[in-house]
Write a protein that holds these residues in place. Structure first.
Motif, mmCIF file in Angstrom:
data_model
loop_
_atom_site.group_PDB
_atom_site.id
_atom_site.type_symbol
_atom_site.label_atom_id
_atom_site.label_comp_id
_atom_site.label_asym_id
_atom_site.label_seq_id
_atom_site.Cartn_x
_atom_site.Cartn_y
_atom_site.Cartn_z
ATOM 1 N N THR A 80 0.851 -1.193 0.000
ATOM 2 C CA THR A 80 0.000 0.000 0.000
ATOM 3 C C THR A 80 0.885 1.241 0.000
ATOM 4 O O THR A 80 2.114 1.128 0.091
ATOM 5 C CB THR A 80 -0.868 0.002 1.268
ATOM 6 N N PRO A 81 0.291 2.442 -0.029
ATOM 7 C CA PRO A 81 1.118 3.629 0.203
ATOM 8 C C PRO A 81 1.858 3.507 1.532
ATOM 9 O O PRO A 81 1.339 2.941 2.509
ATOM 10 C CB PRO A 81 0.094 4.770 0.213
ATOM 11 N N TRP A 82 3.060 4.014 1.569
ATOM 12 C CA TRP A 82 3.970 3.805 2.690
ATOM 13 C C TRP A 82 3.390 4.210 4.035
ATOM 14 O O TRP A 82 3.679 3.590 5.052
ATOM 15 C CB TRP A 82 5.279 4.535 2.445
ATOM 16 N N VAL A 83 2.568 5.238 4.074
ATOM 17 C CA VAL A 83 2.026 5.730 5.339
ATOM 18 C C VAL A 83 1.191 4.660 6.051
ATOM 19 O O VAL A 83 1.030 4.701 7.267
ATOM 20 C CB VAL A 83 1.204 7.029 5.117
ATOM 21 N N TRP A 84 0.706 3.675 5.322
ATOM 22 C CA TRP A 84 -0.119 2.613 5.890
ATOM 23 C C TRP A 84 0.693 1.402 6.363
ATOM 24 O O TRP A 84 0.147 0.528 7.042
ATOM 25 C CB TRP A 84 -1.145 2.136 4.849
ATOM 26 N N HIS A 85 1.958 1.328 6.015
ATOM 27 C CA HIS A 85 2.716 0.107 6.303
ATOM 28 C C HIS A 85 2.794 -0.232 7.788
ATOM 29 O O HIS A 85 2.632 -1.393 8.156
ATOM 30 C CB HIS A 85 4.120 0.196 5.705
ATOM 31 N N THR A 86 3.035 0.744 8.636
ATOM 32 C CA THR A 86 3.164 0.438 10.064
ATOM 33 C C THR A 86 1.872 -0.107 10.655
ATOM 34 O O THR A 86 1.892 -1.194 11.252
ATOM 35 C CB THR A 86 3.665 1.654 10.861
ATOM 36 N N PRO A 87 0.737 0.595 10.528
ATOM 37 C CA PRO A 87 -0.470 0.028 11.155
ATOM 38 C C PRO A 87 -0.863 -1.323 10.560
ATOM 39 O O PRO A 87 -1.335 -2.215 11.293
ATOM 40 C CB PRO A 87 -1.553 1.080 10.922
ATOM 41 N N MET A 88 -0.656 -1.506 9.276
ATOM 42 C CA MET A 88 -1.008 -2.786 8.646
ATOM 43 C C MET A 88 -0.065 -3.898 9.076
ATOM 44 O O MET A 88 -0.502 -5.026 9.332
ATOM 45 C CB MET A 88 -1.021 -2.627 7.131
ATOM 46 N N ALA A 89 1.221 -3.601 9.172
ATOM 47 C CA ALA A 89 2.196 -4.608 9.604
ATOM 48 C C ALA A 89 1.962 -4.995 11.059
ATOM 49 O O ALA A 89 2.009 -6.179 11.416
ATOM 50 C CB ALA A 89 3.619 -4.090 9.402
ATOM 51 N N GLY A 106 8.268 1.579 8.560
ATOM 52 C CA GLY A 106 7.945 2.758 9.345
ATOM 53 C C GLY A 106 8.713 3.979 8.890
ATOM 54 O O GLY A 106 9.774 3.865 8.291
ATOM 55 N N SER A 107 8.161 5.143 9.209
ATOM 56 C CA SER A 107 8.811 6.391 8.784
ATOM 57 C C SER A 107 9.327 7.215 9.958
ATOM 58 O O SER A 107 9.753 8.341 9.779
ATOM 59 C CB SER A 107 7.844 7.232 7.951
ATOM 60 N N SER A 108 9.299 6.643 11.152
ATOM 61 C CA SER A 108 9.826 7.337 12.328
ATOM 62 C C SER A 108 10.377 6.300 13.300
ATOM 63 O O SER A 108 10.070 5.108 13.191
ATOM 64 C CB SER A 108 8.719 8.154 13.014
ATOM 65 N N ILE A 109 11.138 6.758 14.251
ATOM 66 C CA ILE A 109 11.663 5.852 15.278
ATOM 67 C C ILE A 109 10.497 5.225 16.044
ATOM 68 O O ILE A 109 10.514 4.020 16.335
ATOM 69 C CB ILE A 109 12.616 6.597 16.239
ATOM 70 N N TRP A 113 9.690 1.229 16.459
ATOM 71 C CA TRP A 113 9.517 0.563 17.745
ATOM 72 C C TRP A 113 8.161 -0.142 17.817
ATOM 73 O O TRP A 113 8.044 -1.200 18.445
ATOM 74 C CB TRP A 113 9.689 1.540 18.909
ATOM 75 N N GLN A 114 7.133 0.417 17.177
ATOM 76 C CA GLN A 114 5.836 -0.277 17.118
ATOM 77 C C GLN A 114 5.999 -1.634 16.431
ATOM 78 O O GLN A 114 5.430 -2.636 16.874
ATOM 79 C CB GLN A 114 4.813 0.564 16.362
ATOM 80 N N LEU A 115 6.775 -1.664 15.371
ATOM 81 C CA LEU A 115 7.020 -2.918 14.650
ATOM 82 C C LEU A 115 7.799 -3.903 15.515
ATOM 83 O O LEU A 115 7.468 -5.097 15.567
ATOM 84 C CB LEU A 115 7.777 -2.651 13.347
ATOM 85 N N VAL A 116 8.827 -3.425 16.186
ATOM 86 C CA VAL A 116 9.629 -4.290 17.056
ATOM 87 C C VAL A 116 8.758 -4.883 18.152
ATOM 88 O O VAL A 116 8.770 -6.096 18.392
ATOM 89 C CB VAL A 116 10.825 -3.517 17.661
#
Length: 178
Positions: A80-89, A106-109, A113-116
């Motif tokens: 998807t567009p990059w802005v959606w990658h973190t919540p979707m992942a 993700g586009s920020s630290i 960390w949300q992904l980790v």
């Protein structure tokens, strides 16, 4: 064992990844999600044309949550567009599925960390599919670094630099249309 996949985002990159997966034996595509009805219909047709059953289709913005909650998926590819990658992942891993975002997650630290945290809490990995991380040149440099050919590395800088104007601003260009 069969890999049972879902795809969230089947525009240009998502369609290309889907096509690659459809060339592989032992891959089922059980669900596809995209807010663009044409992209969704095209992806579902690709799956059927490959000789597989028609995947479930999801077309609303938050339908990815319904997709990742399915019991017949092992993993989810996110393109998807990059802005959606973190919540979707994060949602994918928390649903107990392997997660494969097409590029960085993700586009920020804080997002990283949300992904980790999601991976650690769920025990599910998240693997970025960005092809330039695994191309011949990048892997050769990594091998040289590991062999110590450059000595001790003190600083390294790189960038993701290629012209995407044709793909981003000319609809259909990602499919070879002009």
């Amino acid at each position: 064992r069969t890999a049972r996949l879902g795809f969230v985002g089947v525009g240009g990159q998502g369609t290309e990844i889907l096509k690659m997966c459809l060339t592989m034996e032992g891959v089922e595509v059980n669900a596809v999600s995209d807010i663009d009805p044409e992209a969704l219909a095209r992806a579902r047709k690709l799956v059927v044309d490959s000789g597989r059953g028609e995947p479930a289709g999801y077309s609303k913005e938050d339908d990815y949550l319904n997709l990742v909650g399915r019991d017949d998926l092992d993993g989810v590819v996110i393109a998807t567009p990059w802005v959606w990658h973190t919540p979707m992942a994060v949602a994918t891993m928390r649903a107990g599925k392997y997660c494969a975002p097409e590029v960085w997650g993700g586009s920020s630290i804080d997002e990283m960390w949300q992904l980790v945290r999601a991976s650690e809490e769920s025990g599910m990995p998240c693997m970025m599919l960005e092809n330039h991380c695994y191309d011949r040149d990048s892997m050769a440099v990594l091998n040289m670094v590991r062999q110590g050919l450059f000595g001790e590395l003190i600083h390294c800088q790189c960038g993701y630099q290629h012209d995407l104007r044709d793909v981003k601003f000319h609809p259909g260009a990602e499919f070879g249309e002009k």
